[in-house]
Design an enzyme around this catalytic site. Sequence first.
Site, PDB file in Angstrom:
ATOM      1  N   GLY A   1       0.768  -1.237   0.000  1.00  0.00           N
ATOM      2  CA  GLY A   1       0.000   0.000   0.000  1.00  0.00           C
ATOM      3  C   GLY A   1       0.794   1.279   0.000  1.00  0.00           C
ATOM      4  O   GLY A   1       0.213   2.359  -0.136  1.00  0.00           O
TER       5      GLY A   1
ATOM      6  N   PRO B   1       4.577  -5.188  -0.903  1.00  0.00           N
ATOM      7  CA  PRO B   1       4.504  -4.003  -1.756  1.00  0.00           C
ATOM      8  C   PRO B   1       4.236  -4.380  -3.214  1.00  0.00           C
ATOM      9  O   PRO B   1       4.741  -5.388  -3.706  1.00  0.00           O
ATOM     10  CB  PRO B   1       5.894  -3.378  -1.617  1.00  0.00           C
ATOM     11  CG  PRO B   1       6.799  -4.537  -1.336  1.00  0.00           C
ATOM     12  CD  PRO B   1       5.972  -5.520  -0.542  1.00  0.00           C
TER      13      PRO B   1
ATOM     14  N   ARG C   1       2.689  -1.548  -5.975  1.00  0.00           N
ATOM     15  CA  ARG C   1       2.890  -0.288  -6.680  1.00  0.00           C
ATOM     16  C   ARG C   1       4.263   0.327  -6.421  1.00  0.00           C
ATOM     17  O   ARG C   1       4.926   0.803  -7.347  1.00  0.00           O
ATOM     18  CB  ARG C   1       1.806   0.697  -6.230  1.00  0.00           C
ATOM     19  CG  ARG C   1       1.744   1.981  -7.025  1.00  0.00           C
ATOM     20  CD  ARG C   1       0.770   2.970  -6.364  1.00  0.00           C
ATOM     21  NE  ARG C   1      -0.490   2.363  -5.992  1.00  0.00           N
ATOM     22  CZ  ARG C   1      -1.557   2.294  -6.788  1.00  0.00           C
ATOM     23  NH1 ARG C   1      -1.514   2.841  -7.985  1.00  0.00           N
ATOM     24  NH2 ARG C   1      -2.667   1.715  -6.373  1.00  0.00           N
TER      25      ARG C   1
ATOM     26  N   ARG D   1      -6.579   3.137 -15.235  1.00  0.00           N
ATOM     27  CA  ARG D   1      -6.603   3.895 -13.982  1.00  0.00           C
ATOM     28  C   ARG D   1      -7.270   5.272 -14.097  1.00  0.00           C
ATOM     29  O   ARG D   1      -8.052   5.629 -13.220  1.00  0.00           O
ATOM     30  CB  ARG D   1      -5.192   4.019 -13.391  1.00  0.00           C
ATOM     31  CG  ARG D   1      -4.562   2.649 -13.045  1.00  0.00           C
ATOM     32  CD  ARG D   1      -3.247   2.790 -12.277  1.00  0.00           C
ATOM     33  NE  ARG D   1      -3.449   3.337 -10.966  1.00  0.00           N
ATOM     34  CZ  ARG D   1      -3.228   4.576 -10.611  1.00  0.00           C
ATOM     35  NH1 ARG D   1      -2.712   5.441 -11.462  1.00  0.00           N
ATOM     36  NH2 ARG D   1      -3.481   4.986  -9.389  1.00  0.00           N
TER      37      ARG D   1
ATOM     38  N   CYS E   1     -15.047   4.005 -27.567  1.00  0.00           N
ATOM     39  CA  CYS E   1     -16.331   4.694 -27.587  1.00  0.00           C
ATOM     40  C   CYS E   1     -16.942   4.782 -26.205  1.00  0.00           C
ATOM     41  O   CYS E   1     -17.914   4.098 -25.875  1.00  0.00           O
ATOM     42  CB  CYS E   1     -17.272   3.983 -28.554  1.00  0.00           C
ATOM     43  SG  CYS E   1     -16.552   3.911 -30.189  1.00  0.00           S
ATOM     44  N   GLU E   2     -16.330   5.580 -25.358  1.00  0.00           N
ATOM     45  CA  GLU E   2     -16.814   5.859 -24.006  1.00  0.00           C
ATOM     46  C   GLU E   2     -16.349   7.270 -23.681  1.00  0.00           C
ATOM     47  O   GLU E   2     -15.186   7.603 -23.926  1.00  0.00           O
ATOM     48  CB  GLU E   2     -16.145   4.936 -22.963  1.00  0.00           C
ATOM     49  CG  GLU E   2     -16.395   3.470 -23.098  1.00  0.00           C
ATOM     50  CD  GLU E   2     -17.698   3.009 -22.472  1.00  0.00           C
ATOM     51  OE1 GLU E   2     -18.330   3.789 -21.721  1.00  0.00           O
ATOM     52  OE2 GLU E   2     -18.090   1.864 -22.749  1.00  0.00           O
TER      53      GLU E   2
HETATM   54  C1  LIG Z   1      -3.044  -5.207  -3.924  1.00  0.00           C
HETATM   55  C2  LIG Z   1      -2.502  -5.778  -2.671  1.00  0.00           C
HETATM   56  C3  LIG Z   1      -1.205  -5.467  -2.274  1.00  0.00           C
HETATM   57  C4  LIG Z   1      -0.328  -4.474  -2.988  1.00  0.00           C
HETATM   58  O1  LIG Z   1      -0.816  -3.182  -2.869  1.00  0.00           O
HETATM   59  P1  LIG Z   1       0.079  -1.964  -3.416  1.00  0.00           P
HETATM   60  O2  LIG Z   1      -0.745  -0.771  -3.120  1.00  0.00           O
HETATM   61  O3  LIG Z   1       0.281  -2.173  -4.869  1.00  0.00           O
HETATM   62  O4  LIG Z   1       1.347  -1.989  -2.650  1.00  0.00           O
HETATM   63  C5  LIG Z   1      -0.717  -6.102  -1.142  1.00  0.00           C
HETATM   64  N1  LIG Z   1      -1.470  -7.003  -0.450  1.00  0.00           N
HETATM   65  C6  LIG Z   1      -2.741  -7.306  -0.811  1.00  0.00           C
HETATM   66  C7  LIG Z   1      -3.490  -8.290  -0.019  1.00  0.00           C
HETATM   67  C8  LIG Z   1      -3.287  -6.712  -1.932  1.00  0.00           C
HETATM   68  O5  LIG Z   1      -4.544  -7.005  -2.281  1.00  0.00           O
END
Ligand SMILES: *Cc1c(COP(=O)(O)O)cnc(C)c1O
Length: 415
Positions: free
Chosen positions: A239, A274, A276, A312, A342-343
């Site tokens: 996250g 991790p 992202r 996104r 087409c959106e």
């Molecule tokens: C998507 C997810 C992640 C990774 O989240 P990021 O924001 O990409 O770091 C980690 N653990 C779980 C359970 C997820 O669903």
Amino acid sequence: MNPFQYRNGILHLEEVSLESAAAEFGTPCYLYSKAALVSSFRSCTEAFSSRDHLVCYAVKANSNIAILNLFAKLGSGFDIVSLGELERVLKAGGDPSKIVFSGVGKREDEMIAALEAGILCFNIESESELERLEKVAGTMGKIAKISFRVNPDVDAKTHPYISTGLKENKFGIPYYDAMRLYTKASKMEHVSIAGIDCHIGSQLTEIPPFVEALEKILFLVDELAREGIPVSHIDVGGGLGIRYRDENPPEITDYAKALLEKLEGRPQKLLLEPGRFLVGNAGLLLTRIEYLKHGEQKNFAIVDCAMNDLMRPSLYDAYHEIATIREENGEPVVFEIVGPVCETGDFLGHERKLVAREGDLLAILSAGAYGMSMSSNYNSRPRAPEILVDGNKCHLVRERENLSQLMALEKIPGK
Ligand SMILES: *Cc1c(COP(=O)(O)O)cnc(C)c1O
């Protein structure tokens, strides 16, 4: 590290000119910097090097097997959410004993495959899932290692679609129910308790929600120890946010410091998931302007990529920096950057000031995470190719899809 630079007026990824990449591979195409991937992975393991830990890369952020292979070679574990992701990790040479399996809807066949592979841990998200796993493992004569994904009811202060740690979210088991479920699991024959985990959301740009969630998890760890149910790992999820525009996400070292302080004196192994953070800023989507169209109120740059390639912006109104490949001087014009789908929701960027002509190339930055992995064939558009850039070399790590592949599984009845 930032792998993008203008050299002689042309944007490069590492040492590769994006103009020559477009000429070689066509557009749209995804490009990733190997150096940036390695650098983000190392910064993560270094930040946590003072204690026993395992980085389990969240495969869903970018699941190309070349990227999985690169992380596997660096010692990474993996966080998977489906049988498909399990197969990808195994194909990429990932170590099954470093895989954690997350997700609220694990099917029986997915459990069987993961048990056969010998994964590190199932992150259990409901009582029914616990019961199903006990049954499946029993039938196979195996013991499944588990952790509960506990929902700590913490506000991640991120976009509602990527916030997962609130009571009203579908993820994890309720905090108040954790002790009962751990006690229940501790009495089962075919599951063994390995850890505890949480994941409160994605693209977090502040440290306090992570700390708050960890404190709540540690409270349970202590409670469990008192009940004679020790856990051997603590998984803090993923996250950590990245910079797309003007966000100020915490440095990985500050994030690590905050978590490590809370974990001091505790013997458990630390797991991290991790996604992202490891891949987001290592990639871009290269696209070409097909048409400029001057409407009554707005100017449009119609590009050859679309919401099917990068979802996104349409899905979360997410912002991606969009850069011209040539450093231009001239009077910039404000454009809506839109695709051919087409959106009305098919846009890549609103109100971008650019010096742009038809035929020019644009780079949509920070597209390494949740770009290709969320792509689709909507409007019967073949998926873009993916290229891993290493110094001055380009490795085509996924070919452009072709139209016969798109229709290969379809049939007209009677034919
Ligand atoms: C998507 C997810 C992640 C990774 O989240 P990021 O924001 O990409 O770091 C980690 N653990 C779980 C359970 C997820 O669903």
